[in-house]
Design an enzyme around this catalytic site. Sequence first.
Site, PDB file in Angstrom:
ATOM      1  CB  THR A 130      44.052  -2.168  45.832  1.00 27.74           C
ATOM      2  OG1 THR A 130      42.990  -0.787  45.785  1.00 27.74           O
ATOM      3  CG2 THR A 130      43.282  -3.541  45.849  1.00 27.74           C
ATOM      4  N   GLY A 133      47.507   0.913  38.545  1.00 25.99           N
ATOM      5  CA  GLY A 133      47.659   1.023  37.058  1.00 25.99           C
ATOM      6  C   GLY A 133      49.082   1.454  36.778  1.00 25.99           C
ATOM      7  CD  GLU A 186      39.494   4.844  42.451  1.00 27.08           C
ATOM      8  OE1 GLU A 186      39.419   5.188  43.529  1.00 27.08           O
ATOM      9  OE2 GLU A 186      40.459   4.488  41.968  1.00 27.08           O
TER      10      GLU A 186
END
Length: 569
Positions: free
Chosen positions: A155, A194, A439
């Site tokens: 992303t 993350g 997601e």
Amino acid sequence: MAAVGAAAKGPYKVQSAINPDIASERTAPGFPLEKLVNLLDGGAERTRIRRAVEHVVNGDTVFSRENEYFLTPTEQYELAVKRAVHLWQKMKELGWMDDGPELQFAYRIMGGNLAFGVHNGVFIPTITELGTDAQIAKWVPLAKDYQIIGTYAQTELGHGTYLRGLETTASFDPSNQDFILNTPKPSSIKWWPGDLGRSANHAVVLAQLYTQEKCHGMHAFIVQIRSLLDHSALPGVKIGDIGPKMAFEHVDNGYLILQNVRIPKENMLNRHSEVTSDGRYIKKSFDKINYIAMVLTRVKVIASEMVIPLSKACVIALRYSVVRRQSELKPGEMEAKILDYQTQQQKLLPQLATTFAFHFMSSSLETFCNQVKVQIKSKGDASSLPELHALSAGLKALISDACSAGVEVCRRACGGHGYSKLSGLPSLYTRVVASCTYEGENTVLQLQTARFLIKCLNKIDCGEPLPQSVSYLYEPVTSHCSAKEKSDFLKPFIYIESYKHRAHRKKAISIADALDYPDKQLNSAIGNYDGYVYQRLFEWVQKAPTNAKENPAYEKYLKPRFRLAQSKL
């Protein structure tokens, strides 16, 4: 926290006996409870294993969740790192396998409050699915042993769900036999991964591959981003934490800027495509194969991050509803349990039914996913991947929306106490609501599933076979409702016939501007009047305390692991 402990020793401490109000609800359930437990676990043996794992986890003080709500975000992060390393040590000590049910149950029991979720759940599987045997042999053992920590950098500030729009580039240099990676503008900064903010020293970076001045689309590359000696960012790399979020305080979501970062040619994950030494691009499979890691992750999070929070919320709300009493139905009588009110039943019982439906739905999807993985890995057959993508996209959108709404219903059903973080419900809600975005943003996913269905309709016109999950499209469609009796509305085909929709949008900025909120009142990095979203987000992030402080978790738990890898890479 001392005050909390002291309060527990006072005159109102929890008694050892079961509350009579809840005990009375458990008499004669009317069905064999243990059989239902086995069914949900996937068999009696898995129930036994789960309970054994629970015994280990619950008996270990490192995994204790006592006073968890009173920790600062930094303390939560450090504890999550400590738990992850401790769990790895427990696995070695007890002989738990990486792919065994024990680890799966351990993650579920601890509620996801472990570090390295992306490392274990996305970084390693991506290498396993997209890497060659040699790449897997090199990187996966180091990752499983925590000698390296990896993240999945897909992303960007300007692009998330629309992967073809990713702006990060990886250009092949034949003279040096390496790739040069760049995030060329603010909108291309990797944002949200993350484990990136403070933990990772490697990343699977998704970038547009360029060879011989031609773009070959999105591909995955392994990039070292921090030193294995002192954890500092490597030359050309800028990295940090993106700051406060609604939830997931223990997860160090981060940003990544790459400026002419060179990586070896062999760091492109090339099971399905490769670049020759002279820069020629060779495709071994179809274009969408590089999306498989994202699809596999989506299937996993449906059960772990969507269905489980709703199930927990149902348990909390239902248990509370049989011990909370409110109002005398008749003067002088004991106040009634709030679950005895039809309004409370109408709130909670549908959520409980939904939990069971989604549990088995996600289990079925995971079974199909494993079948597709085997087909791709052993036979090179990716023909079922489009169907898996459509199913996972549609179910992710449906289930995340329903579970988010369901947890909120449960929270509200608990009245004022549901607003207290100590109830566990606010944390469940802020956790599950994030699943509506990560997601794949839900609206986009719904459209992707719709596109798959339209393609299937076109196949019908050509007389081509359809995947099993959409074979119903071959059935004739009537112009009126087929239901004749009330019982007919229990039949799924009745609802399939009724699904039609129309969409019409009108651009809405002027209407929003008419509300006349000044920027300072909105206090939003992404909602300013001037529209400079990405620049302001990056500017604000630099002020985050987490980007200025040292990382105690690195010194205590990660540094010894990372240094073991120095001589192997």
